[in-house]
Design a protein around this motif. Structure first.
Motif, PDB file in Angstrom:
ATOM      1  N   GLN A 266     -24.013  51.607 -86.157  1.00 20.12           N
ATOM      2  CA  GLN A 266     -23.205  51.229 -87.318  1.00 20.12           C
ATOM      3  C   GLN A 266     -23.327  49.736 -87.606  1.00 20.12           C
ATOM      4  N   VAL A 267     -23.381  48.934 -86.558  1.00 23.98           N
ATOM      5  CA  VAL A 267     -23.553  47.482 -86.727  1.00 23.98           C
ATOM      6  C   VAL A 267     -24.917  47.217 -87.356  1.00 23.98           C
ATOM      7  N   LEU A 268     -25.940  47.910 -86.877  1.00 21.68           N
ATOM      8  CA  LEU A 268     -27.285  47.767 -87.424  1.00 21.68           C
ATOM      9  C   LEU A 268     -27.342  48.257 -88.870  1.00 21.68           C
ATOM     10  N   ALA A 269     -26.648  49.352 -89.178  1.00 17.62           N
ATOM     11  CA  ALA A 269     -26.634  49.896 -90.536  1.00 17.62           C
ATOM     12  C   ALA A 269     -25.953  48.949 -91.521  1.00 17.62           C
ATOM     13  N   ARG A 270     -25.037  48.132 -91.040  1.00 16.08           N
ATOM     14  CA  ARG A 270     -24.372  47.149 -91.913  1.00 16.08           C
ATOM     15  C   ARG A 270     -25.250  45.931 -92.152  1.00 16.08           C
ATOM     16  N   GLY A 271     -26.335  45.813 -91.408  1.00 13.12           N
ATOM     17  CA  GLY A 271     -27.205  44.651 -91.544  1.00 13.12           C
ATOM     18  C   GLY A 271     -26.669  43.429 -90.835  1.00 13.12           C
ATOM     19  N   SER A 272     -25.742  43.641 -89.914  1.00 17.34           N
ATOM     20  CA  SER A 272     -25.158  42.531 -89.164  1.00 17.34           C
ATOM     21  C   SER A 272     -26.078  42.143 -88.019  1.00 17.34           C
ATOM     22  N   PRO A 273     -26.209  40.847 -87.763  1.00 16.14           N
ATOM     23  CA  PRO A 273     -27.041  40.426 -86.638  1.00 16.14           C
ATOM     24  C   PRO A 273     -26.469  40.942 -85.320  1.00 16.14           C
ATOM     25  N   LEU A 274     -27.337  41.334 -84.437  1.00 10.14           N
ATOM     26  CA  LEU A 274     -26.934  41.812 -83.120  1.00 10.14           C
ATOM     27  C   LEU A 274     -27.090  40.689 -82.111  1.00 10.14           C
ATOM     28  N   ALA A 275     -26.292  40.740 -81.070  1.00  7.49           N
ATOM     29  CA  ALA A 275     -26.462  39.805 -79.964  1.00  7.49           C
ATOM     30  C   ALA A 275     -27.808  40.125 -79.294  1.00  7.49           C
ATOM     31  N   PRO A 276     -28.431  39.157 -78.663  1.00  6.65           N
ATOM     32  CA  PRO A 276     -29.737  39.414 -78.038  1.00  6.65           C
ATOM     33  C   PRO A 276     -29.727  40.610 -77.081  1.00  6.65           C
ATOM     34  N   TYR A 277     -28.680  40.747 -76.276  1.00  9.74           N
ATOM     35  CA  TYR A 277     -28.605  41.876 -75.348  1.00  9.74           C
ATOM     36  C   TYR A 277     -28.527  43.195 -76.106  1.00  9.74           C
ATOM     37  N   GLU A 278     -27.705  43.224 -77.156  1.00  7.41           N
ATOM     38  CA  GLU A 278     -27.572  44.443 -77.954  1.00  7.41           C
ATOM     39  C   GLU A 278     -28.889  44.801 -78.626  1.00  7.41           C
ATOM     40  N   ARG A 279     -29.542  43.808 -79.207  1.00  2.28           N
ATOM     41  CA  ARG A 279     -30.821  44.016 -79.883  1.00  2.28           C
ATOM     42  C   ARG A 279     -31.877  44.522 -78.907  1.00  2.28           C
ATOM     43  N   ASP A 280     -31.961  43.892 -77.749  1.00  5.22           N
ATOM     44  CA  ASP A 280     -32.975  44.270 -76.769  1.00  5.22           C
ATOM     45  C   ASP A 280     -32.692  45.625 -76.131  1.00  5.22           C
ATOM     46  N   THR A 281     -31.454  46.093 -76.191  1.00 10.20           N
ATOM     47  CA  THR A 281     -31.099  47.406 -75.670  1.00 10.20           C
ATOM     48  C   THR A 281     -31.318  48.490 -76.721  1.00 10.20           C
ATOM     49  N   LEU A 282     -30.867  48.250 -77.937  1.00 10.14           N
ATOM     50  CA  LEU A 282     -30.870  49.279 -78.967  1.00 10.14           C
ATOM     51  C   LEU A 282     -32.236  49.514 -79.598  1.00 10.14           C
ATOM     52  N   VAL A 283     -32.928  48.469 -79.975  1.00  7.79           N
ATOM     53  CA  VAL A 283     -34.145  48.616 -80.775  1.00  7.79           C
ATOM     54  C   VAL A 283     -35.232  49.423 -80.062  1.00  7.79           C
ATOM     55  N   PRO A 284     -35.532  49.172 -78.784  1.00  7.35           N
ATOM     56  CA  PRO A 284     -36.555  50.010 -78.142  1.00  7.35           C
ATOM     57  C   PRO A 284     -36.148  51.485 -78.046  1.00  7.35           C
ATOM     58  N   LEU A 285     -34.863  51.742 -77.781  1.00  3.03           N
ATOM     59  CA  LEU A 285     -34.399  53.131 -77.715  1.00  3.03           C
ATOM     60  C   LEU A 285     -34.481  53.806 -79.083  1.00  3.03           C
ATOM     61  N   LEU A 286     -34.054  53.107 -80.121  1.00  8.64           N
ATOM     62  CA  LEU A 286     -34.091  53.656 -81.465  1.00  8.64           C
ATOM     63  C   LEU A 286     -35.527  53.902 -81.919  1.00  8.64           C
ATOM     64  N   ALA A 287     -36.405  52.949 -81.678  1.00  9.91           N
ATOM     65  CA  ALA A 287     -37.806  53.091 -82.089  1.00  9.91           C
ATOM     66  C   ALA A 287     -38.483  54.244 -81.352  1.00  9.91           C
TER      67      ALA A 287
END
Length: 168
Positions: free
Chosen positions: A14-35
């Motif tokens: 939901q945070v990603l869908a809003r276009g809000s910047p993610l914290a580095p830990y969140e980004r590094d956790t979510l993006v590989p799993l989502l991709a």
């Protein structure tokens, strides 16, 4: 399950869908799993026939089998519809992250443009596969593919700019 929630308490998708910047830990956790999930689901969806994915339809157009057998796809049609709506919104959020407007560019790290572009590409692949099936079998509700976050004026379609939401 707790890893899907960010520091803000909202699910990271939901945070990603809003276009809000993610914290580095969140980004590094979510993006590989989502991709990885999206790339795998795209590959699976492209190998399934419509009847394997959506079940057989009876004479009235209703579904006789709305739950696909466990060895083909572990999602119901209803779950697939919800998933496509979430991924549709994630695609819009990824565009905002990769190409922030002037106000957000100060707090958005643009060095991750390549990562956002790759994630966008695989998310669009899943949305495209589901949309392709929906154009043939029409299992999504009316207006499902229109995002409430993007405003497209109907008067003059040639000058329809992307209008991001006004409040961040």
């Amino acid at each position: 399950m707790t890893s899907s929630f960010g520091v803000r308490g909202a699910p990271l998708l939901q945070v990603l869908a809003r276009g809000s910047p993610l914290a580095p830990y969140e980004r590094d956790t979510l993006v590989p799993l989502l991709a990885t999930f999206c790339a795998t689901l795209t590959a699976v969806l492209s190998t399934l026939h419509d009847s394997e994915l959506l079940g057989d339809q009876d004479e009235t157009g209703g579904r006789r089998n709305s739950k696909v057998s466990q060895n083909q796809l572990p999602f119901t049609v209803e779950e697939l519809v919800k998933m496509s709506a979430s991924l549709r919104d994630v695609c819009v959020g990824l565009v905002e992250l990769a190409h922030p407007d002037m106000r957000m560019s100060a707090i958005t790290d643009t060095s991750y443009k390549t990562m956002w572009a790759h994630c966008f590409k695989v998310c669009v692949g899943v949305v495209r596969q589901i949309h392709l099936r929906d154009t043939r079998r029409m299992f999504c509700p009316e207006g499902h593919w229109l995002s409430s976050r993007v405003s497209l004026p109907l008067g003059n379609c040639q000058t329809a700019p992307f209008v991001p939401r006004t409040s961040r």
